[in-house]
Design a protein around this motif. Structure first.
Motif, PDB file in Angstrom:
ATOM      1  N   PHE A  35      -3.223 -30.910  33.084  1.00  0.00           N
ATOM      2  CA  PHE A  35      -2.163 -31.880  32.891  1.00  0.00           C
ATOM      3  C   PHE A  35      -1.517 -31.601  31.540  1.00  0.00           C
ATOM      4  O   PHE A  35      -2.208 -31.257  30.574  1.00  0.00           O
ATOM      5  CB  PHE A  35      -2.713 -33.310  32.945  1.00  0.00           C
ATOM      6  N   PHE A  36      -0.214 -31.741  31.464  1.00  0.00           N
ATOM      7  CA  PHE A  36       0.467 -31.493  30.209  1.00  0.00           C
ATOM      8  C   PHE A  36       1.621 -32.485  30.029  1.00  0.00           C
ATOM      9  O   PHE A  36       2.173 -33.021  30.998  1.00  0.00           O
ATOM     10  CB  PHE A  36       0.999 -30.056  30.135  1.00  0.00           C
ATOM     11  N   ALA A  37       1.921 -32.748  28.776  1.00  0.00           N
ATOM     12  CA  ALA A  37       3.019 -33.666  28.441  1.00  0.00           C
ATOM     13  C   ALA A  37       3.606 -33.231  27.104  1.00  0.00           C
ATOM     14  O   ALA A  37       2.922 -32.669  26.250  1.00  0.00           O
ATOM     15  CB  ALA A  37       2.528 -35.107  28.359  1.00  0.00           C
ATOM     16  N   GLN A  38       4.889 -33.516  26.954  1.00  0.00           N
ATOM     17  CA  GLN A  38       5.583 -33.110  25.730  1.00  0.00           C
ATOM     18  C   GLN A  38       6.770 -34.033  25.483  1.00  0.00           C
ATOM     19  O   GLN A  38       7.461 -34.440  26.416  1.00  0.00           O
ATOM     20  CB  GLN A  38       6.068 -31.662  25.877  1.00  0.00           C
ATOM     21  N   ASP A  39       6.974 -34.343  24.224  1.00  0.00           N
ATOM     22  CA  ASP A  39       8.138 -35.138  23.809  1.00  0.00           C
ATOM     23  C   ASP A  39       8.874 -34.355  22.726  1.00  0.00           C
ATOM     24  O   ASP A  39       8.307 -34.069  21.670  1.00  0.00           O
ATOM     25  CB  ASP A  39       7.695 -36.501  23.272  1.00  0.00           C
ATOM     26  N   THR A  40      10.103 -33.988  23.003  1.00  0.00           N
ATOM     27  CA  THR A  40      10.941 -33.289  22.035  1.00  0.00           C
ATOM     28  C   THR A  40      11.987 -34.273  21.527  1.00  0.00           C
ATOM     29  O   THR A  40      12.847 -34.718  22.292  1.00  0.00           O
ATOM     30  CB  THR A  40      11.618 -32.061  22.662  1.00  0.00           C
ATOM     31  N   VAL A  41      11.895 -34.601  20.242  1.00  0.00           N
ATOM     32  CA  VAL A  41      12.736 -35.631  19.646  1.00  0.00           C
ATOM     33  C   VAL A  41      13.794 -34.958  18.779  1.00  0.00           C
ATOM     34  O   VAL A  41      13.481 -34.118  17.931  1.00  0.00           O
ATOM     35  CB  VAL A  41      11.914 -36.609  18.787  1.00  0.00           C
ATOM     36  N   SER A  42      15.047 -35.346  18.979  1.00  0.00           N
ATOM     37  CA  SER A  42      16.156 -34.827  18.189  1.00  0.00           C
ATOM     38  C   SER A  42      16.586 -35.893  17.184  1.00  0.00           C
ATOM     39  O   SER A  42      16.910 -37.028  17.565  1.00  0.00           O
ATOM     40  CB  SER A  42      17.329 -34.451  19.099  1.00  0.00           C
ATOM     41  N   LEU A  43      16.599 -35.526  15.909  1.00  0.00           N
ATOM     42  CA  LEU A  43      16.898 -36.470  14.831  1.00  0.00           C
ATOM     43  C   LEU A  43      17.957 -35.889  13.900  1.00  0.00           C
ATOM     44  O   LEU A  43      18.251 -34.687  13.938  1.00  0.00           O
ATOM     45  CB  LEU A  43      15.621 -36.788  14.038  1.00  0.00           C
ATOM     46  N   MET A  44      18.511 -36.756  13.064  1.00  0.00           N
ATOM     47  CA  MET A  44      19.454 -36.350  12.010  1.00  0.00           C
ATOM     48  C   MET A  44      20.622 -35.545  12.586  1.00  0.00           C
ATOM     49  O   MET A  44      20.929 -34.437  12.146  1.00  0.00           O
ATOM     50  CB  MET A  44      18.733 -35.541  10.931  1.00  0.00           C
ATOM     51  N   ASN A  45      21.257 -36.137  13.632  1.00  0.00           N
ATOM     52  CA  ASN A  45      22.397 -35.481  14.276  1.00  0.00           C
ATOM     53  C   ASN A  45      22.035 -34.074  14.771  1.00  0.00           C
ATOM     54  O   ASN A  45      22.793 -33.109  14.578  1.00  0.00           O
ATOM     55  CB  ASN A  45      23.590 -35.412  13.321  1.00  0.00           C
ATOM     56  N   THR A  79      14.426 -31.248  14.901  1.00  0.00           N
ATOM     57  CA  THR A  79      13.780 -31.341  16.211  1.00  0.00           C
ATOM     58  C   THR A  79      12.274 -31.377  15.995  1.00  0.00           C
ATOM     59  O   THR A  79      11.709 -30.509  15.316  1.00  0.00           O
ATOM     60  CB  THR A  79      14.138 -30.151  17.101  1.00  0.00           C
ATOM     61  N   VAL A  80      11.630 -32.390  16.569  1.00  0.00           N
ATOM     62  CA  VAL A  80      10.184 -32.532  16.479  1.00  0.00           C
ATOM     63  C   VAL A  80       9.607 -32.494  17.889  1.00  0.00           C
ATOM     64  O   VAL A  80      10.073 -33.219  18.778  1.00  0.00           O
ATOM     65  CB  VAL A  80       9.780 -33.830  15.758  1.00  0.00           C
ATOM     66  N   ASN A  81       8.608 -31.669  18.070  1.00  0.00           N
ATOM     67  CA  ASN A  81       8.034 -31.444  19.391  1.00  0.00           C
ATOM     68  C   ASN A  81       6.556 -31.816  19.372  1.00  0.00           C
ATOM     69  O   ASN A  81       5.766 -31.217  18.631  1.00  0.00           O
ATOM     70  CB  ASN A  81       8.224 -29.965  19.763  1.00  0.00           C
ATOM     71  N   PHE A  82       6.184 -32.832  20.169  1.00  0.00           N
ATOM     72  CA  PHE A  82       4.786 -33.234  20.320  1.00  0.00           C
ATOM     73  C   PHE A  82       4.340 -32.856  21.730  1.00  0.00           C
ATOM     74  O   PHE A  82       4.979 -33.240  22.707  1.00  0.00           O
ATOM     75  CB  PHE A  82       4.604 -34.750  20.145  1.00  0.00           C
ATOM     76  N   GLY A  83       3.255 -32.117  21.839  1.00  0.00           N
ATOM     77  CA  GLY A  83       2.783 -31.715  23.155  1.00  0.00           C
ATOM     78  C   GLY A  83       1.273 -31.754  23.254  1.00  0.00           C
ATOM     79  O   GLY A  83       0.558 -31.723  22.246  1.00  0.00           O
ATOM     80  N   VAL A  84       0.773 -31.819  24.476  1.00  0.00           N
ATOM     81  CA  VAL A  84      -0.661 -31.775  24.695  1.00  0.00           C
ATOM     82  C   VAL A  84      -0.928 -31.142  26.060  1.00  0.00           C
ATOM     83  O   VAL A  84      -0.210 -31.397  27.032  1.00  0.00           O
ATOM     84  CB  VAL A  84      -1.296 -33.179  24.604  1.00  0.00           C
ATOM     85  N   ARG A  85      -1.927 -30.274  26.113  1.00  0.00           N
ATOM     86  CA  ARG A  85      -2.432 -29.690  27.347  1.00  0.00           C
ATOM     87  C   ARG A  85      -3.866 -30.139  27.534  1.00  0.00           C
ATOM     88  O   ARG A  85      -4.617 -30.261  26.563  1.00  0.00           O
ATOM     89  CB  ARG A  85      -2.383 -28.164  27.317  1.00  0.00           C
ATOM     90  N   ALA A  86      -4.257 -30.380  28.783  1.00  0.00           N
ATOM     91  CA  ALA A  86      -5.638 -30.773  29.070  1.00  0.00           C
ATOM     92  C   ALA A  86      -6.152 -29.919  30.228  1.00  0.00           C
ATOM     93  O   ALA A  86      -6.239 -30.371  31.375  1.00  0.00           O
ATOM     94  CB  ALA A  86      -5.710 -32.255  29.418  1.00  0.00           C
ATOM     95  N   PRO A  87      -6.505 -28.649  29.940  1.00  0.00           N
ATOM     96  CA  PRO A  87      -6.969 -27.758  31.011  1.00  0.00           C
ATOM     97  C   PRO A  87      -8.440 -27.967  31.343  1.00  0.00           C
ATOM     98  O   PRO A  87      -9.250 -28.335  30.490  1.00  0.00           O
ATOM     99  CB  PRO A  87      -6.737 -26.367  30.421  1.00  0.00           C
ATOM    100  N   THR A  88      -8.764 -27.704  32.599  1.00  0.00           N
ATOM    101  CA  THR A  88     -10.152 -27.744  33.081  1.00  0.00           C
ATOM    102  C   THR A  88     -10.380 -26.534  33.974  1.00  0.00           C
ATOM    103  O   THR A  88      -9.522 -26.182  34.789  1.00  0.00           O
ATOM    104  CB  THR A  88     -10.438 -29.032  33.873  1.00  0.00           C
ATOM    105  N   MET A  89     -11.528 -25.913  33.809  1.00  0.00           N
ATOM    106  CA  MET A  89     -11.926 -24.809  34.677  1.00  0.00           C
ATOM    107  C   MET A  89     -13.302 -25.103  35.256  1.00  0.00           C
ATOM    108  O   MET A  89     -14.256 -25.382  34.525  1.00  0.00           O
ATOM    109  CB  MET A  89     -11.966 -23.492  33.906  1.00  0.00           C
ATOM    110  N   LYS A  90     -13.386 -25.076  36.582  1.00  0.00           N
ATOM    111  CA  LYS A  90     -14.666 -25.207  37.271  1.00  0.00           C
ATOM    112  C   LYS A  90     -15.021 -23.859  37.873  1.00  0.00           C
ATOM    113  O   LYS A  90     -14.250 -23.276  38.636  1.00  0.00           O
ATOM    114  CB  LYS A  90     -14.576 -26.260  38.385  1.00  0.00           C
TER     115      LYS A  90
END
Length: 792
Positions: free
Chosen positions: A470-480, A484-495
């Motif tokens: 599962f993955f999610a990301q927020d790319t925020v645009s600021l100061m006109n 650009t600030v990018n927050f992301g996370v990955r949650a990999p699983t291997m069985k």
């Protein structure tokens, strides 16, 4: 053996040339006119004319270190080249080929990470081996159909479907079908009987100008540059694209590859000094002895390097099929779905083996005590040359799906990836006739059976690897839009669901099963600030991981059978790494440059080591490695026909701990540098181009590197020079864009070498720790080819 020594003069000249080019371009950029261009988001760029760095660079806006090459650069390279060769001038990449054509494969490290620690994708499909994470660059796609190749040096993309990438990722993107109807023909001829024929048909726009299709076929053959034998590769690519409107589309590709390669032998320094630079497998089959009933006859037991060349073939076949579905909902929500299927079958390594007739598995007892008459003399007393090798068959369906949504100044992305890979690895055996020909090089037909009718197997594993993320990301645009600030996370699983079926391999007469699960939370943060129209700074911090390879569950590695039950005295952890990048980019009409400084904190590195508690040697986690360095890339748009690309990379790696290898010996690895990690690397490409012709020189410098973790066997530095040229003739009749290209690699006929393994611990003895042998691939000599292409 007499190597051409890596003198300081060529090395210094290379570094000076690159430095001068960087300085000259920097001075000229000061006089460039600045245009009022607004910064844009990162997008795929396909070069169709004269662009920055001749296609070796594009202008990037990602808040992380990233390098991209395009179709313009790939068109100038030898058409048989593979993905590793295309990346060779990038400052973070240390790559080499086993030969000059690229048909035989190659090796790659990235900032000190081996290729099996780097994620690889083709059109978004993961192509690392699902068991070992190995990469086979010669398999995937015809270079003529490739539009871009990219490398993210530290931070794996948040939506990249990877479970084995501690060191970033690289990707290949194929070209869409042409909007114009055409039939393209390319013919390549070169030394060593190199031939490649490439044919591609594009339908142009059909079905009310909404859809387009293409299909291509290529056949490539070449002799080896040393020894007998060669390579044959047949490849079919096909694809389609349908655009319903600007935001809704569906596209897909099927990439099929079938190749039969002769292995190129690797040898130690002792062998090379004894036999010479061009030493290879034997050109004569030693033959079978005349068997006598009741007598213990034995064929000759040849050393590995003296195996008959026809028994060192490596056939493989694979298919990568994928579809990309894009749909827009409302004004600001986009859906992207990528289902795929990956299939592979092939053998590996040397097939020649001396088999003892009395050492077949007795399936009733689990012991290798059954007998089979291999030479037909009526007894089971003999040793006979047969063909036996590791076979791998993989079926690997998967899917990636994501939704992006624009909410005010937030670009939100969320999604998942899932795949289930069935990985069968076994070792069948077939007969070898009096001429040294095996019954079937694919080891499918004519398999030798045990007395109970089941096939002989030198190993017999089945691994079901279920990966999801599962993955999610927020790319925020600021100061006109400047920040650009990018927050992301990955949650990999291997069985891993690993089954060892009873076989003739080391201590594997028992069937057993092991299940393991590996999960991590992998955050990443990226920031980019646009100082003005032409200048930006960026920084990224990311955590990556790699699950252990499936072979850690075998008795030949980590597993010990206790009363028939599998135990793992050393439970291997997943590798993890923290990657920090801080960089600056200048992107103007004249000049594009990027400077990156980085630091890598690598933890739980997987390698063979000794565990004092269990008194066993196995693949385990051997501690930390820290790497720091910088990378510089610079390229310009053509000025009076001249264009340049240059790169410099510096990497300082340090192993943090000593390595126990036995109950009484520990190797002094603390403070040593990592293997296959040259401290300095540089590249330069200088081109002059007119409307009809071009010529360019490429120079690649690879600094000295270590072949062992104890830094007791050094690989000398080397510099390679290449020359490319091309001329486009006027259109004549039905011929459009008739073009003749020439490529010469290793122009100065340099002799050099690269280690075949990333994991050799020590070349000298330390106390009771015996010396290990380093094997090398030798650099191929000067090689030339010409290619003619035209559209109809």
């Amino acid at each position: 053996m007499n190597f051409k020594k890596a003198s300081a003069i060529p090395s210094r000249l290379t570094m000076v040339a690159v430095a001068c080019q960087i300085a000259c371009l920097g001075i000229s950029s000061a006089y460039a006119d600045e245009k009022d261009n607004q910064p844009t988001d990162t997008k795929q760029v396909t070069i169709t004319g004269k662009k920055v760095g001749m296609g070796l660079m594009v202008q990037e806006n990602a808040p992380k270190a990233r390098s991209t090459i395009t179709a313009e650069e790939l068109a100038k390279q030898r058409p048989t080249g593979n993905a590793y060769e295309a990346l060779e001038l990038m400052p973070a990449v240390n790559s080499y080929n086993y030969d000059s054509t690229g048909l035989f494969g190659g090796g790659l490290t990235l900032r000190g990470f081996n290729s099996d620690q780097i994620g690889a994708t083709v059109n978004g499909v993961p192509v690392n081996d699902s068991g070992s994470f190995a990469v086979y660059p010669q398999e995937y796609v015809d270079q003529e159909n490739t539009c871009t190749q990219f490398v993210t040096q530290g931070s794996t993309d948040v939506d990249s479907p990877q479970i084995g990438a501690t060191g970033g990722n690289f990707g290949i993107t194929t070209c869409d079908p042409s909007k114009e109807k055409r039939f393209r023909v390319m013919q390549t001829l070169g030394g060593l009987n190199l031939k490649k024929t490439y044919l591609r048909y594009d339908t142009g726009m059909v079905f009310d100008n909404k859809a387009r299709f293409f299909i291509s076929y290529s056949n490539a053959t070449s002799d080896k540059w040393k020894g007998d034998g060669g390579a044959r590769r047949d490849h079919v690519d096909m694809g389609f694209r349908t655009d319903f409107d600007r935001f809704n589309s569906i596209s897909g590709t099927i990439l099929y590859n079938r190749a039969i390669n002769q292995n190129i032998a690797t040898f130690s320094l002792a062998d090379l000094n004894k036999y010479g630079y061009y030493y290879d497998y034997s050109t004569k089959f030693i033959g079978h002895v005349v068997p006598t009933k009741g007598k213990a006859d034995s064929d000759a037991n040849q050393a590995f390097g003296d195996s008959y060349f026809k028994l060192t073939q490596n056939p493989f076949e694979n298919v990568i099929a994928s579809t990309i579905i894009k749909a827009r909902f409302g004004e600001s929500t986009d859906l992207k779905v990528v289902p795929y299927y990956w299939y592979g079958y092939g053998t590996g390594g040397n097939q020649q083996r001396l088999m003892t007739e009395s050492q077949f598995l007795n399936t009733a007892t689990g012991k290798n005590t059954a007998g089979v008459d291999l030479n037909g003399d009526g007894d089971t007393l003999d040793k006979v040359i047969v063909a036996n090798s590791s076979v791998t068959r993989t079926n690997r369906p998967g899917i990636t799906a994501s939704v992006s949504h624009q909410l005010d100044n937030h670009q939100l992305l969320a999604g998942f990836w899932y795949e289930r890979a069935t990985h069968e690895q076994y070792g069948p055996m077939v007969a070898v006739d009096a001429n040294g020909e095996s019954a079937d090089i694919w080891l499918k037909d004519g398999r030798i059976l045990r007395p109970d009718g089941t096939p002989y197997q030198s190993r017999d594993w089945k691994t079901i690897s279920t990966g999801y993320q599962f993955f999610a990301q927020d790319t925020v645009s600021l100061m006109n839009d400047k920040l650009t600030v990018n927050f992301g996370v990955r949650a990999p699983t291997m069985k891993r669901d690993f089954t060892n079926y009873a076989n003739e391999g080391s201590n594997s007469g028992t069937t057993y099963r092991i299940e393991k699960k590996y999960s991590e939370i992998l955050p990443q943060l990226g920031v980019r600030y646009q100082i003005n129209n032409n200048n930006q700074v960026f920084a990224s911090l990311a955590r990556n991981m790699k699950a252990p390879p499936n072979f850690v569950y075998s008795t030949s590695n980590n597993v010990v059978l206790v009363n028939g039950q599998p135990t793992m005295p050393v439970d291997v952890k997943a590798e993890t790494s923290y990657n920090l990048d801080i960089g600056y980019r200048h992107q103007s009409d004249l000049l594009t440059g990027q400077v990156t400084v980085y630091a890598v904190d690598f933890r739980d590195r997987q390698a063979t080591a000794y565990d004092a508690v269990s008194n066993t040697s196995s693949l385990t986690s051997v501690g930390k490695v820290k790497t720091k360095g910088f990378e510089v890339e610079l390229g310009n748009t053509p000025v009076n026909g001249w264009s340049f690309y240059s790169s410099i990379g510096y990497a300082k790696s340090e192993i943090q701990e000593d390595l126990p290898v036995s109950k009484t010996a520990t190797l002094p690895t603390a403070g040593k540098e990592m293997t296959l990690t040259p401290k300095y690397k540089a590249g330069l490409s200088a081109q002059y181009e007119t409307g009809a012709w071009y010529t360019r020189v490429k120079v690649k410098y690879t600094g000295k590197q270590w072949a062992t973790m104890t830094n007791d066997e050094e690989v000398p530095a080397y510099t390679l020079v290449g020359l490319d040229a091309g001329y486009q003739f006027p259109n004549t009749g039905f011929l459009k864009k008739p073009t003749l290209r020439m490529s010469i690699s290793n122009l100065t006929d340099r002799q050099y070498r690269n280690p075949s393994s990333f994991n050799v611990t020590n070349a000298k003895a330390y106390g009771t720790a015996g010396a290990k042998t380093v094997f090398y691939y030798m650099g191929a000599p000067r090689f030339a080819s010409v290619t003619f292409s035209a559209d109809f």
